[in-house]
Write a protein that holds these residues in place. Structure first.
Motif, PDB file in Angstrom:
ATOM      1  N   LEU A  22      44.518  33.164  55.722  1.00  5.67           N
ATOM      2  CA  LEU A  22      45.264  33.172  54.469  1.00  5.67           C
ATOM      3  C   LEU A  22      44.396  32.776  53.279  1.00  5.67           C
ATOM      4  CD1 LEU A  22      47.936  33.720  53.138  1.00  5.67           C
ATOM      5  CD2 LEU A  22      48.662  31.387  53.689  1.00  5.67           C
ATOM      6  N   ARG A  23      43.550  31.765  53.462  1.00  4.41           N
ATOM      7  CA  ARG A  23      42.709  31.341  52.345  1.00  4.41           C
ATOM      8  C   ARG A  23      41.784  32.470  51.871  1.00  4.41           C
ATOM      9  NH1 ARG A  23      43.028  25.971  51.334  1.00  4.41           N
ATOM     10  NH2 ARG A  23      43.756  24.608  53.027  1.00  4.41           N
TER      11      ARG A  23
ATOM     12  N   LYS B  58      35.947  48.847  42.723  1.00  5.05           N
ATOM     13  CA  LYS B  58      35.788  48.086  41.474  1.00  5.05           C
ATOM     14  C   LYS B  58      37.115  47.466  41.048  1.00  5.05           C
ATOM     15  CE  LYS B  58      31.967  50.928  39.736  1.00  5.05           C
ATOM     16  NZ  LYS B  58      31.557  51.937  38.719  1.00  5.05           N
ATOM     17  N   LEU B  59      38.181  48.238  41.192  1.00  4.67           N
ATOM     18  CA  LEU B  59      39.490  47.724  40.796  1.00  4.67           C
ATOM     19  C   LEU B  59      39.896  46.559  41.703  1.00  4.67           C
ATOM     20  CD1 LEU B  59      41.819  48.138  38.809  1.00  4.67           C
ATOM     21  CD2 LEU B  59      42.885  49.653  40.493  1.00  4.67           C
ATOM     22  N   TRP B  60      39.613  46.673  42.998  1.00  2.22           N
ATOM     23  CA  TRP B  60      39.941  45.575  43.912  1.00  2.22           C
ATOM     24  C   TRP B  60      39.227  44.292  43.493  1.00  2.22           C
ATOM     25  CZ3 TRP B  60      43.258  43.957  47.389  1.00  2.22           C
ATOM     26  CH2 TRP B  60      42.917  42.828  48.138  1.00  2.22           C
ATOM     27  N   LYS B  61      37.990  44.396  43.087  1.00  2.93           N
ATOM     28  CA  LYS B  61      37.246  43.209  42.667  1.00  2.93           C
ATOM     29  C   LYS B  61      37.906  42.549  41.453  1.00  2.93           C
ATOM     30  CE  LYS B  61      32.834  44.777  44.562  1.00  2.93           C
ATOM     31  NZ  LYS B  61      31.457  45.251  44.269  1.00  2.93           N
TER      32      LYS B  61
ATOM     33  N   SER C  87      38.410  37.781  49.455  1.00  4.11           N
ATOM     34  CA  SER C  87      37.239  38.103  50.278  1.00  4.11           C
ATOM     35  C   SER C  87      37.614  38.774  51.594  1.00  4.11           C
ATOM     36  CB  SER C  87      36.423  36.837  50.548  1.00  4.11           C
ATOM     37  OG  SER C  87      37.203  35.858  51.213  1.00  4.11           O
ATOM     38  N   LEU C  88      38.890  38.751  51.950  1.00  3.93           N
ATOM     39  CA  LEU C  88      39.344  39.421  53.170  1.00  3.93           C
ATOM     40  C   LEU C  88      40.532  40.313  52.827  1.00  3.93           C
ATOM     41  CD1 LEU C  88      39.599  38.084  56.715  1.00  3.93           C
ATOM     42  CD2 LEU C  88      41.662  39.064  55.718  1.00  3.93           C
TER      43      LEU C  88
END
Length: 375
Positions: free
Chosen positions: A110-111, A42-45, A117-118
């Motif tokens: 990189l994008r 959740k924190l990563w999001k 998303s990665l």
């Protein structure tokens, strides 16, 4: 002497503290340390939605074109909150790809790192192999592309990563390779550690990747690895400074309210001496850490010595501060209901990750001798 944040880094520090106060908690940190991953996800999001994986990435690829100092401000607050460190590994990978990657590599990786998303990590040195960039336990040979074989221990955040930037030895010297974690022949074995989940053993059994998966031009391997190593060390230094700041504040607050013999224990001279020593050492740790971070950010030739000096002192000083904090908390600091153990574990991890103080001091001596022309 105290380091002064720039306006942007100060804003990021304040924003990070507000986010972590709202979205993270001691209970979440304890669950994460016990191996549960929901809170960290959740924190990563939240990080991804704010664009923080791309704070320092080039604006041409959606990044913020910020600095290492900006990222260090975020890392310091994450250390204060013992938040998950997925962000560090990802931004180090983004920095390396932004600085050395080809246009195709940037377009492919990189994008998607920048938009969250990665997730990526870097597999660089092991604790006993910190001094020499050639000391890598993974080998890469050309064989219709590249064939990677070997085992890498203690790879941070490998369990949640989509891509690993893997250091490997080649006939032309050390190099860094982009290896998706779903590649055939790659096995991840999670490690149970006191500082929480994320680390893993990465085993490569004849992993085949394309010729275009090497980062940097021919002969650039040492420079690529150096950049990744310096950024990774700097972010952990900022993190451990945050750990020390929180532990000192917590301990000062505790000795003011803990009553013994009818008075707060903070009124005892022996306790005050301990706190004074903690404060002095932590100030020195902060000064050395941010001096190194600033020099690395500027790519100053003095950065090598500054970073080794900071590594020789700061993590060990914060570790000592956590042990003193446990002592001053007494029994209250030894139970899992308190959060102090999370910080002592984090400090110990930082102390062990990049080598011992004698190894770093030896590096300082080598650099000074080289400058003086002494063989």
């Amino acid at each position: 002497m105290r380091f002064t944040h720039t306006e942007m880094s100060a804003d990021l520090r304040d924003a990070t503290r507000k986010l972590l106060t709202r979205e993270w908690s001691v209970d979440a940190a304890k669950r994460s340390a016990a191996g549960e991953n929901d809170d960290a996800e959740k924190l990563w999001k939240h990080f991804a939605s704010l664009g923080w994986p791309g704070i320092a990435a080039p604006s041409a690829y959606g990044g913020g074109s910020g600095s290492l100092l900006d990222l260090a401000a975020v890392a310091e607050e994450m250390g204060r909150a013992v938040a998950p460190t997925q962000l560090y590994s990802t931004v180090v990978a983004a920095e390396v790809l932004g600085a050395f990657g080809t246009k195709d590599q940037k377009d492919a990786y990189l994008r998607t790192i920048v938009d969250g998303s990665l997730r990526a990590t870097v597999a660089l040195d092991e604790p006993a192999l910190t001094a020499q960039p050639d000391d890598v336990p993974v080998r890469a040979v050309r064989n219709g592309g590249w064939l990677l074989t070997g085992t890498r221990w203690f790879v941070a955040e490998a369990v949640s990563a989509d891509v690993i930037l893997m250091a490997a030895a080649t006939s032309g010297g050390p190099a860094l390779f982009i290896v998706p974690t779903q590649t055939d022949g790659l096995t991840l074995t999670p490690l149970a550690t006191t500082s929480g989940p994320g680390q893993a053993v990465v085993t490569l059994s004849g992993v085949r990747i394309g010729e275009d998966q090497i980062v940097g031009s021919k002969g650039a391997g040492p420079a690529v690895l150096r950049r990744a190593r310096e950024w990774a060390q700097c972010l952990q230094l900022a993190d451990v400074v945050g750990v020390g700041a929180y532990v000192l504040e917590k301990t000062v607050a505790y000795v003011k309210q803990r009553i013994a013999f009818g008075v707060p224990i903070g009124s005892f001279q022996a306790v005050q001496h301990h706190l004074a020593n903690m404060s002095t050492e932590l100030d020195c740790a902060e000064m050395l850490a941010f001096e190194a971070i600033e020099l690395v950010d500027r790519r100053d030739p003095a950065a090598t010595i500054a970073l080794a000096r900071a590594q020789s002192f700061a993590p060990a000083a914060v570790k000592r501060a956590t042990l003193t904090a446990h002592q001053l908390h007494g029994g209250a600091g030894e139970v899992l209901e308190d959060d102090l153990y999370l910080y002592s574990n984090r400090a110990k991890r930082a102390e062990l990750t990049w080598g011992t103080p004698p190894e770093h001091l030896a590096r300082v001596a080598e650099e000074l001798a080289a400058e003086a022309g002494v063989s």
